[in-house]
Scaffold this active site. Structure first.
Site, PDB file in Angstrom:
ATOM      1  N   ARG A   1     -97.388   6.869  28.559  1.00 50.88           N
ATOM      2  CA  ARG A   1     -97.055   8.210  29.047  1.00 50.88           C
ATOM      3  C   ARG A   1     -98.228   9.124  29.376  1.00 50.88           C
ATOM      4  O   ARG A   1     -98.014  10.263  29.772  1.00 50.88           O
ATOM      5  CB  ARG A   1     -96.108   8.897  28.048  1.00 50.88           C
ATOM      6  CG  ARG A   1     -94.749   8.216  28.027  1.00 50.88           C
ATOM      7  CD  ARG A   1     -93.803   8.759  26.996  1.00 50.88           C
ATOM      8  NE  ARG A   1     -92.556   7.995  26.992  1.00 50.88           N
ATOM      9  CZ  ARG A   1     -92.400   6.821  26.388  1.00 50.88           C
ATOM     10  NH1 ARG A   1     -93.404   6.277  25.729  1.00 50.88           N
ATOM     11  NH2 ARG A   1     -91.258   6.188  26.459  1.00 50.88           N
TER      12      ARG A   1
ATOM     13  N   GLN B   1     -96.542   1.044  16.604  1.00 53.19           N
ATOM     14  CA  GLN B   1     -95.575   0.777  17.674  1.00 53.19           C
ATOM     15  C   GLN B   1     -96.206  -0.167  18.691  1.00 53.19           C
ATOM     16  O   GLN B   1     -95.560  -0.574  19.642  1.00 53.19           O
ATOM     17  CB  GLN B   1     -95.197   2.088  18.368  1.00 53.19           C
ATOM     18  CG  GLN B   1     -94.507   3.074  17.446  1.00 53.19           C
ATOM     19  CD  GLN B   1     -94.453   4.471  18.059  1.00 53.19           C
ATOM     20  OE1 GLN B   1     -93.536   4.805  18.783  1.00 53.19           O
ATOM     21  NE2 GLN B   1     -95.457   5.271  17.781  1.00 53.19           N
TER      22      GLN B   1
ATOM     23  N   ASP C   1     -99.995  -5.190  20.601  1.00 58.99           N
ATOM     24  CA  ASP C   1    -101.197  -5.928  21.018  1.00 58.99           C
ATOM     25  C   ASP C   1    -101.872  -6.732  19.909  1.00 58.99           C
ATOM     26  O   ASP C   1    -102.771  -7.526  20.177  1.00 58.99           O
ATOM     27  CB  ASP C   1    -102.209  -4.968  21.669  1.00 58.99           C
ATOM     28  CG  ASP C   1    -102.559  -3.776  20.773  1.00 58.99           C
ATOM     29  OD1 ASP C   1    -102.683  -3.956  19.544  1.00 58.99           O
ATOM     30  OD2 ASP C   1    -102.733  -2.673  21.309  1.00 58.99           O
TER      31      ASP C   1
ATOM     32  N   HIS D   1     -92.479  -2.781  16.900  1.00 58.93           N
ATOM     33  CA  HIS D   1     -91.976  -3.311  18.173  1.00 58.93           C
ATOM     34  C   HIS D   1     -92.399  -4.758  18.417  1.00 58.93           C
ATOM     35  O   HIS D   1     -92.380  -5.235  19.542  1.00 58.93           O
ATOM     36  CB  HIS D   1     -92.433  -2.410  19.329  1.00 58.93           C
ATOM     37  CG  HIS D   1     -91.895  -1.011  19.223  1.00 58.93           C
ATOM     38  ND1 HIS D   1     -92.362   0.045  19.960  1.00 58.93           N
ATOM     39  CD2 HIS D   1     -90.911  -0.500  18.440  1.00 58.93           C
ATOM     40  CE1 HIS D   1     -91.700   1.145  19.632  1.00 58.93           C
ATOM     41  NE2 HIS D   1     -90.820   0.837  18.709  1.00 58.93           N
TER      42      HIS D   1
ATOM     43  N   CYS E   1     -83.856 -22.780  21.508  1.00 59.97           N
ATOM     44  CA  CYS E   1     -84.048 -23.528  20.259  1.00 59.97           C
ATOM     45  C   CYS E   1     -84.939 -22.804  19.254  1.00 59.97           C
ATOM     46  O   CYS E   1     -85.196 -23.318  18.165  1.00 59.97           O
ATOM     47  CB  CYS E   1     -84.614 -24.921  20.543  1.00 59.97           C
ATOM     48  SG  CYS E   1     -86.321 -24.889  21.114  1.00 59.97           S
TER      49      CYS E   1
ATOM     50  N   CYS F   1     -89.730 -23.661  27.594  1.00 61.43           N
ATOM     51  CA  CYS F   1     -89.880 -24.474  26.389  1.00 61.43           C
ATOM     52  C   CYS F   1     -90.062 -25.945  26.778  1.00 61.43           C
ATOM     53  O   CYS F   1     -89.314 -26.456  27.631  1.00 61.43           O
ATOM     54  CB  CYS F   1     -88.628 -24.303  25.530  1.00 61.43           C
ATOM     55  SG  CYS F   1     -88.635 -25.296  24.044  1.00 61.43           S
TER      56      CYS F   1
ATOM     57  N   SER G   1     -96.823   9.522  21.507  1.00 61.24           N
ATOM     58  CA  SER G   1     -96.114  10.689  22.044  1.00 61.24           C
ATOM     59  C   SER G   1     -94.900  11.019  21.171  1.00 61.24           C
ATOM     60  O   SER G   1     -94.233  12.017  21.408  1.00 61.24           O
ATOM     61  CB  SER G   1     -95.659  10.395  23.481  1.00 61.24           C
ATOM     62  OG  SER G   1     -94.805   9.270  23.490  1.00 61.24           O
TER      63      SER G   1
ATOM     64  N   ASN H   1    -104.124  13.379  18.509  1.00 62.38           N
ATOM     65  CA  ASN H   1    -103.661  13.027  19.854  1.00 62.38           C
ATOM     66  C   ASN H   1    -104.528  13.760  20.872  1.00 62.38           C
ATOM     67  O   ASN H   1    -105.008  14.847  20.595  1.00 62.38           O
ATOM     68  CB  ASN H   1    -102.183  13.418  20.045  1.00 62.38           C
ATOM     69  CG  ASN H   1    -101.544  12.676  21.197  1.00 62.38           C
ATOM     70  OD1 ASN H   1    -101.954  12.813  22.349  1.00 62.38           O
ATOM     71  ND2 ASN H   1    -100.553  11.861  20.906  1.00 62.38           N
TER      72      ASN H   1
HETATM   73  P1  CNA Z   1     -96.985   6.675  24.721  1.00 58.81           P
HETATM   74  O1  CNA Z   1     -95.645   7.289  24.854  1.00 58.81           O
HETATM   75  O2  CNA Z   1     -97.613   6.092  25.940  1.00 58.81           O
HETATM   76  O3  CNA Z   1     -97.944   7.815  24.136  1.00 58.81           O
HETATM   77  C1  CNA Z   1     -99.314   7.617  23.927  1.00 58.81           C
HETATM   78  C2  CNA Z   1     -99.879   8.920  23.369  1.00 58.81           C
HETATM   79  O4  CNA Z   1    -101.220   8.695  22.978  1.00 58.81           O
HETATM   80  C3  CNA Z   1     -99.889  10.072  24.374  1.00 58.81           C
HETATM   81  O5  CNA Z   1     -99.377  11.218  23.714  1.00 58.81           O
HETATM   82  C4  CNA Z   1    -101.382  10.247  24.724  1.00 58.81           C
HETATM   83  O6  CNA Z   1    -101.721  11.605  24.909  1.00 58.81           O
HETATM   84  C5  CNA Z   1    -102.049   9.730  23.477  1.00 58.81           C
HETATM   85  N1  CNA Z   1    -103.359   9.098  23.692  1.00 58.81           N
HETATM   86  C6  CNA Z   1    -103.746   8.240  24.659  1.00 58.81           C
HETATM   87  N2  CNA Z   1    -104.984   7.773  24.428  1.00 58.81           N
HETATM   88  C7  CNA Z   1    -105.396   8.359  23.270  1.00 58.81           C
HETATM   89  C8  CNA Z   1    -106.587   8.289  22.494  1.00 58.81           C
HETATM   90  N3  CNA Z   1    -107.606   7.497  22.841  1.00 58.81           N
HETATM   91  N4  CNA Z   1    -106.663   9.021  21.355  1.00 58.81           N
HETATM   92  C9  CNA Z   1    -105.642   9.847  20.978  1.00 58.81           C
HETATM   93  N5  CNA Z   1    -104.499   9.960  21.674  1.00 58.81           N
HETATM   94  C10 CNA Z   1    -104.367   9.218  22.796  1.00 58.81           C
HETATM   95  O7  CNA Z   1     -97.009   5.542  23.604  1.00 58.81           O
HETATM   96  P2  CNA Z   1     -96.208   5.473  22.229  1.00 58.81           P
HETATM   97  O8  CNA Z   1     -96.927   4.493  21.408  1.00 58.81           O
HETATM   98  O9  CNA Z   1     -95.903   6.795  21.677  1.00 58.81           O
HETATM   99  O10 CNA Z   1     -94.823   4.856  22.706  1.00 58.81           O
HETATM  100  C11 CNA Z   1     -94.350   3.748  22.125  1.00 58.81           C
HETATM  101  C12 CNA Z   1     -94.273   2.551  23.083  1.00 58.81           C
HETATM  102  C13 CNA Z   1     -95.524   2.289  23.842  1.00 58.81           C
HETATM  103  C14 CNA Z   1     -94.059   1.329  22.265  1.00 58.81           C
HETATM  104  O11 CNA Z   1     -92.853   0.730  22.641  1.00 58.81           O
HETATM  105  C15 CNA Z   1     -95.234   0.396  22.545  1.00 58.81           C
HETATM  106  O12 CNA Z   1     -94.864  -0.945  22.463  1.00 58.81           O
HETATM  107  C16 CNA Z   1     -95.653   0.772  23.915  1.00 58.81           C
HETATM  108  N6  CNA Z   1     -96.997   0.381  24.347  1.00 58.81           N
HETATM  109  C17 CNA Z   1     -97.829  -0.342  23.538  1.00 58.81           C
HETATM  110  C18 CNA Z   1     -99.090  -0.697  23.996  1.00 58.81           C
HETATM  111  C19 CNA Z   1    -100.000  -1.508  23.103  1.00 58.81           C
HETATM  112  O13 CNA Z   1     -99.509  -2.343  22.346  1.00 58.81           O
HETATM  113  N7  CNA Z   1    -101.316  -1.281  23.148  1.00 58.81           N
HETATM  114  C20 CNA Z   1     -99.525  -0.296  25.264  1.00 58.81           C
HETATM  115  C21 CNA Z   1     -98.638   0.432  26.082  1.00 58.81           C
HETATM  116  C22 CNA Z   1     -97.381   0.767  25.585  1.00 58.81           C
END
Ligand code: CNA
Length: 254
Positions: A47, A116, A119, A134, A145, A164, A206, A228
């Site tokens: 986001r 969440q 990776d 997640h 299977c 598979c 977020s 954040n």
């Molecule tokens: P989101 O909704 O994309 O929010 C990310 C938040 O992090 C935002 O509010 C940004 O402002 C903030 N942000 C970005 N970079 C930084 C930073 N370096 N330092 C501090 N704040 C930062 O992602 P959420 O995790 O809230 O939403 C959950 C989803 C995203 C889950 O279902 C995940 O699986 C999914 N996701 C995961 C990955 C991963 O595994 N790396 C990548 C992309 C999405």
């Protein structure tokens, strides 16, 4: 550090010092993180302005629809095209936030990472107590299977639909797709850890994906820290709010 001392430090602007102090003075720490924890490892979040949900796609289907089980069933090729291109980063490395949390676990404290993210970077950094709400791209299974496959095996055919070798079923990631339920055991362990914590650090999320973000409502502890890059609705409840990149911030801690 007393509240007034904390306020003085806050006025002086050294929030990293307050965070360091909070970590030193608490024993049961939960770190609740999201995609923002891995952006400094080169994995885009969803986001942010340059996140995956704001990138132009050639199709009118939204990323939320693509990353759903019904889409995987109906359009497996399009699902895996998107999945391999946008959700898999095999060369990503842990950043200072992952490294700090793994090192903190070695101290005489209880540290639980609830993430969440899918990776697996907390485990690569060395954290042992990681609850992946997640799921993880590192683990995959055949829909027919249940045979297990690693990420490397899944990526043998990056341009096709992973199949598979036993029964040709689709091999899917052990990732909770949109409209799928979270695993009960992971939810229960997360609630337990949050209920017992005396410091909750929420970073790089977020807080807009339910039910995961609702888990933080179980927190009854003393101090809440929100990290954040942008502002969040939950800030009024926090002891400390830091608008900074989480990796950059954790690099300043000892
Ligand atoms: P989101 O909704 O994309 O929010 C990310 C938040 O992090 C935002 O509010 C940004 O402002 C903030 N942000 C970005 N970079 C930084 C930073 N370096 N330092 C501090 N704040 C930062 O992602 P959420 O995790 O809230 O939403 C959950 C989803 C995203 C889950 O279902 C995940 O699986 C999914 N996701 C995961 C990955 C991963 O595994 N790396 C990548 C992309 C999405």
């Amino acid at each position: 550090m007393t509240k007034s001392a904390r306020r003085v430090v806050e006025i002086l602007g050294n929030k990293a010092l307050i965070l360091q102090n909070l970590i030193e003075h608490h024993q049961k720490i939960v770190f609740f993180g999201g995609a923002g924890v891995s952006t400094e490892s080169g994995i885009p979040d969803f986001r942010s302005a340059d996140g995956l949900f704001n990138q132009e796609l050639k199709t009118k289907v939204t990323p939320e629809e693509i990353v759903s089980h019904s889409f995987l069933k109906k359009h497996p090729q399009l699902f895996f095209d998107y999945y391999f291109k946008h959700l898999i980063y095999p060369s990503a490395k842990p950043n200072p936030a992952h490294a700090y949390l793994a090192a903190l676990e070695q101290q005489d404290k209880s540290v639980t990472v609830i993430t969440q993210n899918i990776d697996g970077l907390h485990q690569v950094a060395g954290s042992q107590k990681v609850l992946e709400l997640h799921g993880s791209v590192q683990h995959n299974h055949c829909e027919l299977c249940q045979k297990k496959y690693s990420l490397n095996e899944l990526m043998r055919d990056e341009n096709g639909i992973p199949r598979c070798d036993a029964d040709n079923g689709i091999v899917r990631p052990d990732v909770v797709l949109y409209r799928e339920a979270l695993e009960d055991v992971v939810i229960d362990q997360s609630i337990q850890a949050i209920k017992e914590a005396d410091l909750l650090i929420i970073a790089g999320t977020s807080l807009s994906v339910y039910p995961s973000s609702g888990l933080i409502d179980f927190y009854q502890g003393e101090d809440l820290v929100l990290i954040n890059k942008s502002s969040l609705f939950a800030e009024s409840q926090a002891t400390l709010v830091i608008h900074q990149a989480v990796g950059e911030l954790f690099q300043q801690l000892n």
